[in-house]
Scaffold this active site. Structure first.
Site, PDB file in Angstrom:
ATOM      1  N   GLY A 343       0.661  -1.167   0.064  1.00  0.00           N
ATOM      2  CA  GLY A 343       0.072  -0.033   0.175  1.00  0.00           C
ATOM      3  C   GLY A 343       0.967   1.263  -0.006  1.00  0.00           C
ATOM      4  O   GLY A 343       0.657   1.955  -0.681  1.00  0.00           O
ATOM      5  N   ALA A 344       1.870   1.303   0.833  1.00  0.00           N
ATOM      6  CA  ALA A 344       2.808   2.403   0.883  1.00  0.00           C
ATOM      7  C   ALA A 344       4.278   1.731   1.620  1.00  0.00           C
ATOM      8  O   ALA A 344       4.124   0.728   2.411  1.00  0.00           O
ATOM      9  CB  ALA A 344       2.177   3.499   1.614  1.00  0.00           C
ATOM     10  N   HIS A 379      -0.545   6.687   8.972  1.00  0.00           N
ATOM     11  CA  HIS A 379       0.250   5.582   9.283  1.00  0.00           C
ATOM     12  C   HIS A 379       1.700   5.605   8.896  1.00  0.00           C
ATOM     13  O   HIS A 379       2.725   5.474   9.805  1.00  0.00           O
ATOM     14  CB  HIS A 379      -0.326   4.203   8.524  1.00  0.00           C
ATOM     15  CG  HIS A 379       0.639   2.847   8.946  1.00  0.00           C
ATOM     16  ND1 HIS A 379       0.102   1.956   9.932  1.00  0.00           N
ATOM     17  CD2 HIS A 379       1.760   2.434   8.407  1.00  0.00           C
ATOM     18  CE1 HIS A 379       0.946   1.095   9.943  1.00  0.00           C
ATOM     19  NE2 HIS A 379       1.773   1.392   9.020  1.00  0.00           N
ATOM     20  N   GLU A 380       2.169   5.953   7.666  1.00  0.00           N
ATOM     21  CA  GLU A 380       3.379   6.308   7.264  1.00  0.00           C
ATOM     22  C   GLU A 380       4.255   7.432   7.840  1.00  0.00           C
ATOM     23  O   GLU A 380       5.193   7.290   8.466  1.00  0.00           O
ATOM     24  CB  GLU A 380       3.464   6.531   5.711  1.00  0.00           C
ATOM     25  CG  GLU A 380       2.690   5.477   4.841  1.00  0.00           C
ATOM     26  CD  GLU A 380       3.189   4.032   5.150  1.00  0.00           C
ATOM     27  OE1 GLU A 380       4.443   3.845   5.696  1.00  0.00           O
ATOM     28  OE2 GLU A 380       2.464   2.994   5.078  1.00  0.00           O
ATOM     29  N   HIS A 383       5.151   6.509  11.254  1.00  0.00           N
ATOM     30  CA  HIS A 383       6.822   5.434  11.283  1.00  0.00           C
ATOM     31  C   HIS A 383       8.093   6.384  11.084  1.00  0.00           C
ATOM     32  O   HIS A 383       8.917   5.804  11.471  1.00  0.00           O
ATOM     33  CB  HIS A 383       6.640   4.742   9.993  1.00  0.00           C
ATOM     34  CG  HIS A 383       6.073   3.316  10.119  1.00  0.00           C
ATOM     35  ND1 HIS A 383       6.263   2.424  10.962  1.00  0.00           N
ATOM     36  CD2 HIS A 383       5.064   2.789   9.252  1.00  0.00           C
ATOM     37  CE1 HIS A 383       5.655   1.469  10.991  1.00  0.00           C
ATOM     38  NE2 HIS A 383       4.976   1.528   9.654  1.00  0.00           N
ATOM     39  N   GLU A 402       4.966  -2.022  13.633  1.00  0.00           N
ATOM     40  CA  GLU A 402       3.691  -2.088  12.716  1.00  0.00           C
ATOM     41  C   GLU A 402       2.457  -1.847  13.700  1.00  0.00           C
ATOM     42  O   GLU A 402       1.689  -0.979  13.430  1.00  0.00           O
ATOM     43  CB  GLU A 402       3.431  -3.286  11.852  1.00  0.00           C
ATOM     44  CG  GLU A 402       4.556  -3.344  10.834  1.00  0.00           C
ATOM     45  CD  GLU A 402       4.522  -1.977  10.026  1.00  0.00           C
ATOM     46  OE1 GLU A 402       3.499  -1.165   9.915  1.00  0.00           O
ATOM     47  OE2 GLU A 402       5.448  -1.944   9.463  1.00  0.00           O
TER      48      GLU A 402
HETATM   49 ZN   LIG Z   1       3.525   0.283   8.853  1.00  0.00          ZN
END
Ligand SMILES: [Zn+2]
Ligand SMILES: *[C@@H]1O[C@H](CO)[C@@H](O)[C@H](O)[C@H]1NC(C)=O
Ligand SMILES: *[C@@H]1O[C@H](CO)[C@@H](O)[C@H](O)[C@H]1NC(C)=O
Ligand SMILES: *[C@@H]1O[C@H](CO)[C@@H](O)[C@H](O)[C@H]1NC(C)=O
Ligand SMILES: *[C@@H]1O[C@H](CO)[C@@H](O)[C@H](O)[C@H]1NC(C)=O
Length: 955
Positions: A343-344, A379-380, A383, A402
């Protein structure tokens, strides 16, 4: 990486695939819901496309190999400090080889930690130029003398360049190892690869990269383990007029053929990124002027990057405050690629996405598309600190990266779109999904031993649903205890381990410190005690409350209680369970459950409801009297029961009833109240669960009555939306109401509500008559396309195919691609299957999900099964290797299997292809067999009573 992957997208398929996922055993498949929402179905967004199956295979190597180069883990004698890398991707095909290639030079400075005469460094699929007859040149630094090279070779299996020396490297000294190499810029979505697209009538090529988990070694020789952090000096050579991007800011300007980048921070190889393209970008406002969104020129010109840009600035600010640590880098680029496997991917400073996960076109994209952009970006960005600044030591702790990012993702998304109630959806997107896989006897603990995860295949198996979602929930219930400020704990953890690596107990240490120093905060056990039970043993408990006696107990929940758990647990499968509960609508004092205990005030004639707002990761069962009291409450006034718990009661009932002595028709009683339910979350929960019934019955005689009954239940919701949208001329304003409208239409059509068929077919016909003007609201496209194609024939199909080919927006193409699988015409389905393996028609990244869409259609399922059986060898060779999609393919195609004959075919398939292999689908195949066996049993036990009950209810 982010979650999400092929299957993802709008499974639409209104009618057919419908709410997929679902219940029971069976649905380890996870992901895959339908509708426009496209949203988080796909949890795993990040780097590696995600697996939806439960447990990774163990194994690794059987006997311990002797030589260091036969081990999959690097020796600990050398430690990299910095790299100088120059890469030159050629965006035109090389005339002599017929390949797209890149050339490169790399020099790594490393420190010797232990005397050794051996250098082992990762290197995969690179042709190294011989320097003085060897694969690399070694130089001593700071006065150290480098021994001469005795011999060097490529160890293909373990993906190493091995260099034996005539003398020893000395501990404490530094050396430089230089290589020159050439590699293929293949279209394999791994390492340094190429992506192609058409613009202005011409083919364009992008050189881009995906390093996680083990592909950096395919771009340049490197010590390719997450704890081997180093500083990277990157230079890209590229044609004038193209743009080069990497993790750092460029230091030479862009109008040159050579772009040098500032040195990176100390970081892991899997977070590197190199991209050369002729993309365009937009830049944030003054205070966010280091934030850029990149995409195809046309997409940028049409404003499709604006939404991502709008939310990125605020979210970065939010995360800086939340982590209490400033953004660690000098810039933040996010780029949408036409070909991308996951997804990414959270590459530090240069995040890569599928187009559908970054680009948003208000005129074409649905509410689900928008939410997907929001949550994936959140989400990214999460991180950038958690995962990138502080990194897991080894892939066995992937869940730490994650799970935490998935948790924080909701905070960031909620901050950027506060009216969406994003948090409510965790129950659907995370809890129920993980429950489905974590309840199998073949599940696995979140945390695995470091030595159990070695080879690239084993690493990629770590990217599964459980890693992404379970810890999120478990952590949350902890962080919400008392006033434990979730802010202080990651901050001290991030401070201590910045630019370094950790194991999970480091996080527990910091959380425990926070508990001890937070006034008024107390836990009955240490963070380690509570958390380790959730991560070191697989599964989760079902808590049973007997309101006759007040007794409360816990038991390891298994979808099939007869299945054998052969994995011992250090805690005997008991957990420290936080019991939040209410009686008669009033919240009561919280308990922690470990041993059997009694709660005296849980008895009486009022209904008891536990796991309030589903703050804990467990299921709840009650004595039959309490179930009945709950059902009564639901049918008289369901609003007294909190929204999230209505969804949970439905899901628990469906899952418990199957084997836990609750009559199998109880669930059907529960579905009775649905005709009064107007909220999205409980409906969605019910639809996903009912989908299992539909999958099991839609080829058999029970289907007629089931469909009739469900039609009765859905019709009021369909009519409700018809009214509030003034005969379908408007869209509801609430975020979740928009999703629910989609559900209402897609399920009503699927259950044969005539008004629904007419509605969708008319809309589609209107579009066919005037292709330049699509009258269908973006939210409803997937379901309308699907139902119109299902009700139509070749004209509808060909029109949709034409529109698919013309589509310039990835989300639109995705909707059409899923809907094309809805036709009931066998020859059209077979033709579509053939198309799915033709990369000129369907991109390789979309092959598996296309076949799965077809298999989701009751008519297409046997065709898809024949298709993959006949072509397994080809599919495996062509799409195989480290690709992650086989498990999804196997799961998707076998989801309906529920007969002895199918079980036999499945075993035959396994036998016939044993020689070819199943790659990352090996485990999925085992699970498919387990699931089919369970399905056979389920149908045998439930078909009769369900049919009887339905027959009764419908008369
Ligand atoms: Zn992730
Ligand atoms: C990297 O390249 C720069 C400039 O070309 C040079 O000054 C530096 O010494 C090189 N470092 C290494 C580790 O090779
Ligand atoms: C690498 O070398 C092999 C063997 O000579 C050759 O077949 C292959 O095309 C080369 N790859 C590249 C990218 O040059
Ligand atoms: C982005 O923000 C601007 C300014 O607030 C707004 O006008 C625009 O509609 C937003 N775009 C999207 C796609 O949300
Ligand atoms: C990384 O962490 C380890 C273990 O806590 C510590 O020994 C080491 O010094 C740290 N390294 C750096 C570069 O901070």
């Amino acid at each position: 990486m982010a979650k999400g992957f092929y299957i993802s997208k709008n499974m639409g398929l209104a009618g057919l695939l419908m709410g997929a996922v679902a219940v029971v055993i069976i649905i380890a498949l996870a992901a895959v819901y339908d509708k426009e929402k496209t949203k988080n179905q796909n949890k795993p967004v990040d780097g590696v496309a995600m697996l939806t199956t439960a447990s990774p295979t163990t194994s690794s190597t059987l006997s311990t190999p002797k030589d260091p180069w036969e081990h999959y883990r690097l020796p600990d004698s050398l430690s990299p400090v910095s790299y100088n890398i120059t890469l030159w991707p050629r965006l035109v095909v090389n005339a002599s080889t017929g390949l797209y290639i890149f050339t490169g030079q790399s020099a790594v400075v490393f420190q010797c930690k232990k005397d050794t005469d051996l250098i082992v460094i990762h290197c995969n699929k690179l042709n190294l130029t011989l320097l003085n007859g060897h694969h690399a040149r070694l130089t001593g630094l700071d006065g150290a003398t480098a021994p001469t090279v005795k011999t060097s070779w490529l160890q293909v299996k373990t993906e190493y360049l091995v260099i034996q020396l005539n003398g020893k490297l000395t501990a404490g000294k530094s050396y430089r190892l230089s290589t020159d190499f050439q590699g293929e810029l293949a279209d394999d979505l791994k390492g340094f690869y190429r992506s192609e697209y058409t613009e202005d009538g011409g083919k364009k090529v992008v050189a881009t990269s995906q390093m996680q988990a083990t592909f950096a070694r395919k771009a340049f020789p490197c010590f390719d383990e997450p704890a081997m952090k180093a500083v990277f000096h990157i230079t890209l050579i590229h044609q004038r007029g193209t743009v080069a991007l990497s993790n750092g800011r460029d230091v030479d300007g862009t109008e040159v053929t050579m772009t040098r980048f500032e040195p990176t921070k100390r970081m892991s190889t899997y977070l590197l990124a190199f991209i050369v393209s002729d993309f365009d970008h937009i830049t944030g406002s003054i205070e966010n002027n280091n934030v850029r969104i990149w995409a195809r020129r046309k997409a940028i010109a049409e404003g499709h990057g604006n939404y991502a840009l709008n939310v990125t600035g605020p979210m970065l600010n939010f995360f800086e405050r939340y982590y209490n640590a400033s953004y660690p880098l000098s810039k933040s680029d996010q780029i949408a690629l036409p070909d991308f496997n996951a997804g990414a991917m959270e590459n530090w400073g240069l995040i890569t996405y599928r187009e559908t996960a970054l680009l948003y076109d208000p005129a074409i994209s649905s509410v689900g598309n928008k939410e997907r952009v929001l949550t994936v970006v959140a989400h990214e960005l999460a991180h950038m600190w958690f995962g990138n600044l502080v990194t897991l030591r080894w892939w066995n702790d992937l869940w730490l990266n994650e799970g935490f990012a998935s948790y924080v993702e909701y905070l960031g998304a909620d901050y950027a779109e506060p009216t969406w109630n994003i948090k409510e959806q965790t129950i659907l997107n995370d809890v129920h999904k993980v429950f489905a896989v974590d309840a199998l006897a073949s599940s696995h603990p979140l945390s695995r031993k470091e030595e159990e995860v070695n080879q690239p295949d084993e690493i990629s198996e770590m990217f599964n649903t459980i890693s992404y979602s379970k810890v999120l929930y478990v952590l949350e219930h902890l962080l919400q205890q008392g006033s434990l400020c979730s802010r202080t704990s990651p901050t001290s953890y991030l401070n201590e381990f910045a630019f370094n690596n950790t194991v999970y107990s480091d996080l527990w240490d910091h959380l425990q410190k926070a508990v001890l120093t937070t006034p008024g905060m107390s836990l009955p056990h240490t963070v380690h005690d509570i958390m380790n039970r959730w991560i070191l043993q697989m599964g989760f408990p079902v808590v049973t409350i007997d309101t006759a006696t007040g007794h409360i107990t816990q038991k390891h929940f298994l979808l099939d209680p007869d299945s054998v758990v052969d994995r011992p647990s250090p805690y005997n499968y008991t957990w420290l369970v936080p019991i939040k509960w209410m009686k008669g609508g009033v919240e009561r004092e919280q308990h922690w459950l470990l041993q059997e205990t009694g709660i005296s005030n849980a008895t009486g004639s009022e209904w008891v409801l536990a796991n309030l707002n589903v703050s804990g990761y467990y299921r709840v069962n009650y004595d039959m009297d309490n179930w009945e009291r709950l059902l009564n409450q639901l049918t008289t006034d369901h609003t007294v029961i909190p929204l999230i718990n209505r969804a949970q009661i439905v899901d628990d009932a469906f899952n418990l009833i199957i084997y836990y002595q609750v009559p199998s028709v109880l669930i059907l009683y529960i579905t009775r109240y649905l005709s009064q339910e107007r909220d999205y979350i409980p409906w969605e929960s019910a639809l996903r669960n009912l989908n299992y019934y539909i999958l099991m019955f839609d080829r058999g005689q029970a289907y007629g009555v089931l469909q009739g009954y469900l039609k009765m239940q859905i019709t009021p919701l369909f009519e409700y939306f018809r009214t509030i949208t003034v005969d379908w001329t408007r869209v509801p304003t609430g975020h979740n109401d928009q999703y629910n409208q989609i559900n209402a239409i897609s399920f009503a059509c699927r259950m044969g509500v005539e008004r629904c068929r007419v509605l969708t077919s008319d809309w589609f016909r209107e579009w066919m008559l005037n292709p330049d003007h699509n009258p269908i609201h973006p939210n409803l496209k997937t379901t309308v396309y699907c139902n119109a194609i299902a009700a139509g024939g070749v004209a509808e199909w060909d029109f949709a195919w034409q529109m698919f080919k013309n589509a310039t927006v990835a989300t639109e193409a995705a909707k059409l691609r899923s809907s094309l699988a809805c036709t009931k015409v066998p020859w059209l389905l077979n033709r579509y299957l053939d198309y799915s393996l033709d990369p000129a028609k369907i991109r390789k990244q979309d092959c598996t999900s296309t076949i799965n869409y077809i298999a989701g259609n009751v008519v297409g399922m046997p065709l898809a099964w024949d298709f993959i059986r006949a072509r397994w060898n080809y599919i495996y060779t062509e799409y195989g290797g480290g690709s992650f999609s086989f498990s999804n393919l196997i799961n998707g195609v076998t989801r309906r299997f529920s007969t002895e004959f199918e079980l036999k075919q499945l075993k035959q398939f396994k036998e016939d292809n044993a020689r070819v292999g199943f790659g990352s689908g090996t485990l999925a195949l085992e699970q498919a067999i387990e699931r089919t066996t369970a399905n056979i049993k389920w149908v045998a036990e439930n078909q009769e009573p369900v049919m009887k009950w339905l027959a009764n209810e419908c008369t």
